[in-house]
Design an enzyme around this catalytic site. Sequence first.
Site, PDB file in Angstrom:
ATOM      1  N   ARG A 266       0.837  -1.203   0.000  1.00  0.00           N
ATOM      2  CA  ARG A 266       0.000   0.000   0.000  1.00  0.00           C
ATOM      3  C   ARG A 266       0.870   1.250   0.000  1.00  0.00           C
ATOM      4  O   ARG A 266       0.609   2.210  -0.733  1.00  0.00           O
ATOM      5  CB  ARG A 266      -0.940   0.004   1.208  1.00  0.00           C
ATOM      6  CG  ARG A 266      -1.975  -1.099   1.190  1.00  0.00           C
ATOM      7  CD  ARG A 266      -2.838  -1.083   2.451  1.00  0.00           C
ATOM      8  NE  ARG A 266      -3.720   0.066   2.493  1.00  0.00           N
ATOM      9  CZ  ARG A 266      -4.455   0.410   3.550  1.00  0.00           C
ATOM     10  NH1 ARG A 266      -4.393  -0.323   4.665  1.00  0.00           N
ATOM     11  NH2 ARG A 266      -5.238   1.456   3.514  1.00  0.00           N
TER      12      ARG A 266
ATOM     13  N   CYS B 240      -1.557   5.823   9.584  1.00  0.00           N
ATOM     14  CA  CYS B 240      -1.895   4.577   8.885  1.00  0.00           C
ATOM     15  C   CYS B 240      -2.901   4.909   7.811  1.00  0.00           C
ATOM     16  O   CYS B 240      -2.762   5.901   7.111  1.00  0.00           O
ATOM     17  CB  CYS B 240      -2.416   3.550   9.878  1.00  0.00           C
ATOM     18  SG  CYS B 240      -3.809   4.142  10.879  1.00  0.00           S
TER      19      CYS B 240
END
Length: 280
Positions: free
Chosen positions: A176, A235
């Site tokens: 990611r 995050c």
Amino acid sequence: MSPLIEITDPRVFDPSTIIIDVRAGANAHERYLAGHLPNAIYANLDDDLAEHPADPAFGGRHPLPSLQDFAATLSRWGIKPDSHIVVYDDKNGAMGGARLWWMLRSIGHTNVQVLNGGLKVATDEGLELSTDDYKPTATGPYPIPEEFSHTVDIEEVEAAAKADNRIVIDVREGQRYLGFTEPLDLVAGHIPGAVNLFYSTSLSPEGKFLTSQALASLYNETIGDTNPQDVIVHCGSGVTACHTLLGMEHAGITGPKLYVGSWSEWSRRDLPIATEANGL
């Protein structure tokens, strides 16, 4: 007080301890009813530990609830300012458990610990789980805190990522971060200047946190001689970042800040995005 507590610690099942089981996902309550620690209060990450955002571009997918709402939730759970609280989830503390721990610490409630290893340690120990829908007894109003401390906004993150004396840590998985995949948000990639340290590297194969010494070594490889107060952790939506902040606390690294909006906010604001391909 250590931020972690072991399942073998008698304080976990002390009648005065308030145990909170934090679940996330569409079937969260069903999973809770399928098995939880006795007398554990059910908490829902999306409903109890976050607001439902009108627009994730401003605050991300899991913005913090208002201080008034959070205080009311604590009162509903029977929590007083001196209550000892043990929190856990079914994701090794990586989701709601760490988020609730961080929120309580952020408002000054220090008497809170995360069950090391989460629900899995209870099943590994062969403990009998409860399937009742435990309802706590509400208490008097929990004092409304002044703020959620140790947070930063998107403007500070943008400045910090460009500064030589500050570090922005992205704890999402490497695929990611590098921009190869993005299962939850609209755009793949990362904040230019942010470094990657996948949160799960703090865990043993059994799903428990590494020793404080091992964690200190792990985090210091990334932080170096940067003042912990100049470290920002994020995050996807400000949840698993709390897992890393918990690990840092266990390692004796105090002072890092949380970017609550995280990638879910940044990626929706028409700001620069770095990927493996563009090399920003």
